[in-house]
Scaffold this active site. Structure first.
Site, mmCIF file in Angstrom:
data_model
loop_
_atom_site.group_PDB
_atom_site.id
_atom_site.type_symbol
_atom_site.label_atom_id
_atom_site.label_comp_id
_atom_site.label_asym_id
_atom_site.label_seq_id
_atom_site.Cartn_x
_atom_site.Cartn_y
_atom_site.Cartn_z
ATOM 1 N N SER A 86 7.295 -5.621 -4.340
ATOM 2 C CA SER A 86 5.832 -5.668 -4.320
ATOM 3 C C SER A 86 5.313 -6.019 -5.713
ATOM 4 O O SER A 86 5.950 -5.694 -6.719
ATOM 5 C CB SER A 86 5.273 -4.298 -3.910
ATOM 6 O OG SER A 86 3.867 -4.287 -4.048
ATOM 7 N N TYR A 96 5.709 4.753 -6.150
ATOM 8 C CA TYR A 96 5.818 3.489 -5.401
ATOM 9 C C TYR A 96 6.069 2.322 -6.363
ATOM 10 O O TYR A 96 6.942 1.494 -6.121
ATOM 11 C CB TYR A 96 4.560 3.263 -4.558
ATOM 12 C CG TYR A 96 4.650 2.030 -3.686
ATOM 13 C CD1 TYR A 96 5.447 2.026 -2.542
ATOM 14 C CD2 TYR A 96 3.963 0.866 -4.011
ATOM 15 C CE1 TYR A 96 5.553 0.884 -1.747
ATOM 16 C CE2 TYR A 96 4.059 -0.274 -3.216
ATOM 17 C CZ TYR A 96 4.859 -0.255 -2.092
ATOM 18 O OH TYR A 96 4.965 -1.376 -1.300
ATOM 19 N N LYS A 100 9.463 -0.027 -6.501
ATOM 20 C CA LYS A 100 9.431 -1.480 -6.311
ATOM 21 C C LYS A 100 9.900 -2.206 -7.571
ATOM 22 O O LYS A 100 10.501 -3.295 -7.473
ATOM 23 C CB LYS A 100 8.035 -1.927 -5.873
ATOM 24 C CG LYS A 100 7.663 -1.436 -4.460
ATOM 25 C CD LYS A 100 8.660 -1.906 -3.407
ATOM 26 C CE LYS A 100 8.233 -1.572 -1.990
ATOM 27 N NZ LYS A 100 9.179 -2.039 -0.962
HETATM 28 N N1 LIG Z 1 1.277 -4.316 3.352
HETATM 29 C C1 LIG Z 1 1.218 -4.537 2.048
HETATM 30 O O1 LIG Z 1 0.120 -4.707 1.465
HETATM 31 C C2 LIG Z 1 2.505 -4.606 1.232
HETATM 32 C C3 LIG Z 1 2.430 -5.127 -0.059
HETATM 33 C C4 LIG Z 1 3.578 -5.229 -0.812
HETATM 34 C C5 LIG Z 1 4.796 -4.826 -0.290
HETATM 35 N N2 LIG Z 1 4.852 -4.300 0.965
HETATM 36 C C6 LIG Z 1 6.151 -3.892 1.468
HETATM 37 O O2 LIG Z 1 6.407 -4.564 2.686
HETATM 38 C C7 LIG Z 1 7.363 -3.824 3.462
HETATM 39 C C8 LIG Z 1 6.883 -3.754 4.891
HETATM 40 O O3 LIG Z 1 5.694 -2.987 4.936
HETATM 41 P P1 LIG Z 1 4.481 -3.355 5.918
HETATM 42 O O4 LIG Z 1 3.346 -3.811 5.087
HETATM 43 O O5 LIG Z 1 4.952 -4.238 7.023
HETATM 44 O O6 LIG Z 1 4.105 -1.895 6.428
HETATM 45 P P2 LIG Z 1 4.105 -1.305 7.939
HETATM 46 O O7 LIG Z 1 3.275 -2.164 8.817
HETATM 47 O O8 LIG Z 1 3.724 0.133 7.762
HETATM 48 O O9 LIG Z 1 5.634 -1.431 8.384
HETATM 49 C C9 LIG Z 1 6.636 -0.667 7.758
HETATM 50 C C10 LIG Z 1 7.958 -0.940 8.425
HETATM 51 O O10 LIG Z 1 8.975 -0.134 7.786
HETATM 52 C C11 LIG Z 1 9.702 0.552 8.804
HETATM 53 N N3 LIG Z 1 10.220 1.836 8.320
HETATM 54 C C12 LIG Z 1 9.599 2.743 7.545
HETATM 55 N N4 LIG Z 1 10.403 3.831 7.358
HETATM 56 C C13 LIG Z 1 11.544 3.582 8.052
HETATM 57 C C14 LIG Z 1 12.755 4.310 8.282
HETATM 58 N N5 LIG Z 1 12.952 5.542 7.773
HETATM 59 N N6 LIG Z 1 13.712 3.751 9.059
HETATM 60 C C15 LIG Z 1 13.538 2.525 9.601
HETATM 61 N N7 LIG Z 1 12.410 1.774 9.428
HETATM 62 C C16 LIG Z 1 11.432 2.309 8.669
HETATM 63 C C17 LIG Z 1 8.673 0.776 9.908
HETATM 64 O O11 LIG Z 1 9.349 1.029 11.126
HETATM 65 P P3 LIG Z 1 8.551 1.803 12.324
HETATM 66 O O12 LIG Z 1 7.429 0.902 12.738
HETATM 67 O O13 LIG Z 1 9.618 1.976 13.349
HETATM 68 O O14 LIG Z 1 8.057 3.088 11.741
HETATM 69 C C18 LIG Z 1 7.948 -0.572 9.899
HETATM 70 O O15 LIG Z 1 8.680 -1.549 10.611
HETATM 71 C C19 LIG Z 1 7.520 -2.472 2.759
HETATM 72 O O16 LIG Z 1 8.723 -2.459 2.025
HETATM 73 C C20 LIG Z 1 6.314 -2.420 1.819
HETATM 74 O O17 LIG Z 1 6.572 -1.606 0.685
HETATM 75 C C21 LIG Z 1 3.735 -4.200 1.752
#
Ligand SMILES: NC(=O)c1ccc[n+]([C@@H]2O[C@H](COP(=O)([O-])OP(=O)(O)OC[C@H]3O[C@@H](n4cnc5c(N)ncnc54)[C@H](OP(=O)(O)O)[C@@H]3O)[C@@H](O)[C@H]2O)c1
Length: 208
Positions: A86, A96, A100
């Site tokens: 991130s 966090y 990252k």
């Molecule tokens: N959204 C943003 O603004 C943003 C920005 C920068 C980086 N990121 C990064 O992008 C990645 C994806 O996040 P997202 O934005 O798509 O958020 P999200 O919509 O909340 O999705 C998170 C994903 O992680 C999975 N997950 C969480 N804990 C888990 C565990 N213990 N075992 C297996 N799966 C798990 C969830 O699975 P379930 O649905 O089954 O719970 C879901 O598929 C993360 O690494 C996050 O740090 C996001």
């Protein structure tokens, strides 16, 4: 298509996924370590369980699964590993950001270790993306300007283009490339000030 359910905070589950990645009879050519969550938890909080969970899922699991995939891919002479980090890793926003920053640094190190093997490592540094991330973490997202939000599809296409080119660091969109450049070269005191402003704008947890 094969689905392989696993709780990536559970070490036995992580070991099962690692064994699957090393199963040469069913090769995996692309690993994306995407699982993660926001952590709006004070560093001074006495209960460190939320921090432990973050380290487990977003650091240890990435280390174990990338290592397993890398060994199998290196033997075959090709493969791609993508770790989702991130832009927050360039800021000073608690655990966090630290996690990252580790993902970015670890992935760069892995790419160095795998040089010349045919296996590429790409670390993805997204900005704000419209997913369930903020709502799940209880982070107030309404203060983020609309122009800074990315759609998941836009992010994934740009990231996959960078993976195809063998780029080690992928920062989709010019906006965020400029922001990342500023964060890299700005005085650390300015980066800390920006981090504090973003953190305080998130203080009231609401569903946004
Ligand atoms: N959204 C943003 O603004 C943003 C920005 C920068 C980086 N990121 C990064 O992008 C990645 C994806 O996040 P997202 O934005 O798509 O958020 P999200 O919509 O909340 O999705 C998170 C994903 O992680 C999975 N997950 C969480 N804990 C888990 C565990 N213990 N075992 C297996 N799966 C798990 C969830 O699975 P379930 O649905 O089954 O719970 C879901 O598929 C993360 O690494 C996050 O740090 C996001």
């Amino acid at each position: 298509m094969e689905t392989f359910p696993a709780d990536l905070s559970n070490r036995d589950d992580v070991d099962r996924v690692a064994a699957r990645l090393e199963d040469e009879s069913r090769p995996v050519d692309l690993l994306v370590n995407n699982a993660g969550f926001g952590m709006h938890v004070p560093l001074t909080q006495s209960d460190v369980a939320p921090h432990d969970l973050g380290f487990e899922v977003m650091c240890r699991t990435v280390l174990v699964l990338s290592g397993a995939a890398a060994r199998a891919m290196r033997t075959r002479g090709h493969g791609r590993i993508v770790n989702v980090s991130s832009i927050a890793g360039m800021l000073a926003m608690g655990t966090y950001s630290s996690i990252k920053a580790w993902v970015t640094s670890y992935s760069e190190g892995l790419s160095v270790e795998l040089q010349g093997t045919g296996v590429t490592v790409t670390v993805l540094l997204p900005g704000w993306v419209r997913t369930e991330f903020h709502q799940r973490a209880g982070i107030r997202a309404s203060s983020i300007p609309n122009s800074l939000w990315l759609q998941p599809e836009q992010l994934v296409s740009a990231a996959l283009r960078d993976v195809d080119r063998g780029k080690v660091i992928s920062i989709p969109t010019i906006r965020y490339q400029v922001l990342a450049g500023l964060l890299r070269h700005a005085p650390k005191s300015a980066v800390r000030a920006v981090s504090g402003k973003i953190s305080s704008s998130r203080k009231t947890p609401v569903n946004s």
